[in-house]
Design an enzyme around this catalytic site. Structure first.
Site, PDB file in Angstrom:
ATOM      1  N   GLU A 141       0.734  -0.951  -0.043  1.00  0.00           N
ATOM      2  CA  GLU A 141      -0.367  -0.244  -0.018  1.00  0.00           C
ATOM      3  C   GLU A 141       1.071   1.484  -0.294  1.00  0.00           C
ATOM      4  O   GLU A 141       0.619   2.030   0.622  1.00  0.00           O
ATOM      5  CB  GLU A 141      -0.885   0.166   0.899  1.00  0.00           C
ATOM      6  CG  GLU A 141      -1.829  -1.166   1.050  1.00  0.00           C
ATOM      7  CD  GLU A 141      -3.031  -1.254   2.069  1.00  0.00           C
ATOM      8  OE1 GLU A 141      -3.292  -0.311   2.948  1.00  0.00           O
ATOM      9  OE2 GLU A 141      -3.702  -2.125   1.684  1.00  0.00           O
ATOM     10  N   GLU A 159      -4.833  -8.577  -1.885  1.00  0.00           N
ATOM     11  CA  GLU A 159      -5.862  -8.544  -0.569  1.00  0.00           C
ATOM     12  C   GLU A 159      -7.088  -8.017  -0.608  1.00  0.00           C
ATOM     13  O   GLU A 159      -7.572  -6.641  -1.175  1.00  0.00           O
ATOM     14  CB  GLU A 159      -4.662  -7.540   0.297  1.00  0.00           C
ATOM     15  CG  GLU A 159      -5.119  -7.298   1.864  1.00  0.00           C
ATOM     16  CD  GLU A 159      -4.673  -6.477   2.447  1.00  0.00           C
ATOM     17  OE1 GLU A 159      -2.803  -6.193   2.527  1.00  0.00           O
ATOM     18  OE2 GLU A 159      -5.193  -5.891   3.094  1.00  0.00           O
TER      19      GLU A 159
END
Ligand SMILES: *[C@@H]1O[C@H](CO)[C@@H](O)[C@H](O)[C@H]1NC(C)=O
Ligand SMILES: *[C@@H]1O[C@H](CO)[C@@H](O)[C@H](O)[C@H]1NC(C)=O
Ligand SMILES: *[C@@H]1O[C@H](CO)[C@@H](O)[C@H](O)[C@H]1NC(C)=O
Length: 382
Positions: A199, A317
């Protein structure tokens, strides 16, 4: 069954209510063309994550992680072993927010190998943490025994400096990751894919790195993997960035890295909003809302078609609701409507792998955090 009995009952005793209900029933036909395929998934499409979050990771006054961190998950639990073996082969992606603060206890690691601690001003409120090689040995023995296919997310912030806001700059320091991969190879541990960062794409969650810098570091990592695995028949894939899709950032990453570097682009999806939402269940049951995510998949597939046809799209994810999922929702039957719908959408857009957050831990685990028994979503892929 229960629903039909109830509906019949209402129908018989209470005509006005049955009128309300019958309005909601529409008839339609579904035609399945079994002779043509729309897209192909990888043979090992189903994947679940194991995270780094320690016990004291809490959201909304709820601390649902218990002892499910990659560091302390009890690998001797028979239910855990059986659950993974039952999905054989199950892909396991090791990663999550704290991944970019993990050091590996190997080589010339200068700092002591300490566990994550709460820390004011630390990224996500935690200090750096560390993976001991003794634990890495146990984990690999476990993966081998259960037949799991492993994707490991490397720390992609090592050596960079934080500047204003969330931007981190400077070259990635590859030393610790290099020593860790080298140790892994020397032990004969099979890693299917090495993932770079978590991220950090676009604006990032907590931290971000520019696409040009990220691409440059990936080229270096690929060269080193090629050298280290030179004498091995099996070459692990290199995948990145494990972050939220941002068109400009993803386009640029593929342009900078060029062909032969990235085997897959991994992106994260949390399209149900925060886990604290009291209307989470009605969001899950709203088909139109669920379909909004198609624009992300569609744009992602355009990015790959245009700038990196050599690479695949993976959902690295996805947990539905963010901040550890919704309590008493994400681990219950109703969540399956979101999960199955999204597995279908993902495969329709040629996504090769879909990693569910999480195998265990948070409110969205496929397995219960304390009892290890399967939650309803576990059975969606048997
Ligand atoms: C986690 O492990 C610690 C130490 O073994 C134990 O004291 C604690 O109760 C465990 N927490 C949970 C939620 O099971
Ligand atoms: C487990 O380890 C053995 C010995 O190194 C190896 O031959 C085997 O292929 C491994 N199995 C899996 C599923 O990785
Ligand atoms: C796990 O199971 C226990 C006992 O059935 C239950 O009380 C708890 O809510 C479950 N936890 C989660 C996170 O699903």
């Amino acid at each position: 069954m229960g629903f039909f009995h109830l509906a019949l009952f209402v129908f018989l005793v209470s005509p006005p209510l049955s009128l309300v209900m019958s309005k909601d029933i529409e008839h339609g036909s579904l035609i399945v063309d079994g002779a043509r395929s729309v897209a192909d998934t990888d043979d090992n499409f189903i994947c679940a994550t194991i995270d780094w979050w320690p016990q004291d990771k809490c959201d909304y006054n709820n601390c649902p992680w218990g002892n499910t961190s990659i560091i302390n998950l009890d690998l001797s639990q028979p239910l855990l072993t059986k659950a993974i073996q039952g999905l054989k082969p199950l892909r396991i992606r090791i990663g999550g927010s704290l991944q970019d603060q993990v050091l590996y206890e190997v080589g010339n690691l200068k700092s002591p190998c300490q566990q994550f601690q709460k820390k004011n001003g630390g990224l996500f409120g935690f200090s750096k943490g560390c993976l001991q090689m003794k634990r890495w040995d146990e984990l690999n023995q476990f993966f081998n025994k259960t037949g799991a296919i492993v994707t490991f997310g490397l720390n992609a912030l090592n050596g960079r400096r934080k500047t204003k806001r969330a931007a981190w700059v400077g070259d990635w320091d590859i030393t610790n990751a290099h020593d860790f991969i080298s140790y892994t190879i020397s032990k004969g541990y099979q890693i299917d894919s090495w993932e770079f960062g978590n991220e950090l794409s676009g604006k990032g969650i907590g931290a971000n790195v520019g696409a040009a810098q990220y691409g440059k570091d990936l080229i270096k990592l690929k060269q080193i993997l090629n050298t280290m695995y030179h004498n091995y028949k099996f070459k692990p894939s290199l995948i990145a960035p494990g972050g939220f899709y941002d068109k400009n950032w993803f386009d640029k990453l593929l342009q900078v890295t060029g062909s032969g570097v990235l085997n897959a682009l991994t992106h994260h999806i949390y399209n149900l909003g925060p886990g604290s939402d009291v209307n989470l269940d009605s969001k899950i049951l709203d088909p139109e809302r669920l379909s909004n995510v198609e624009s992300v998949f569609s744009s992602m597939s355009e990015t790959i078609k245009k700038y990196g046809p050599w690479s695949a799209a993976w959902v690295g994810e996805a947990g539905g609701a963010y901040n550890s999922g919704g309590r008493d929702i994400s681990d219950t039957f109703v969540n399956s409507f979101w999960y199955l719908d999204e597995l279908g959408i993902a495969s329709k857009y040629n996504t090769k792998v879909y990693c569910r957050q999480s195998l265990i831990g948070g409110n969205y685990g496929l397995l219960n955090t304390t009892t290890f028994s399967p939650n309803p979503d576990y059975y969606r892929q048997v």
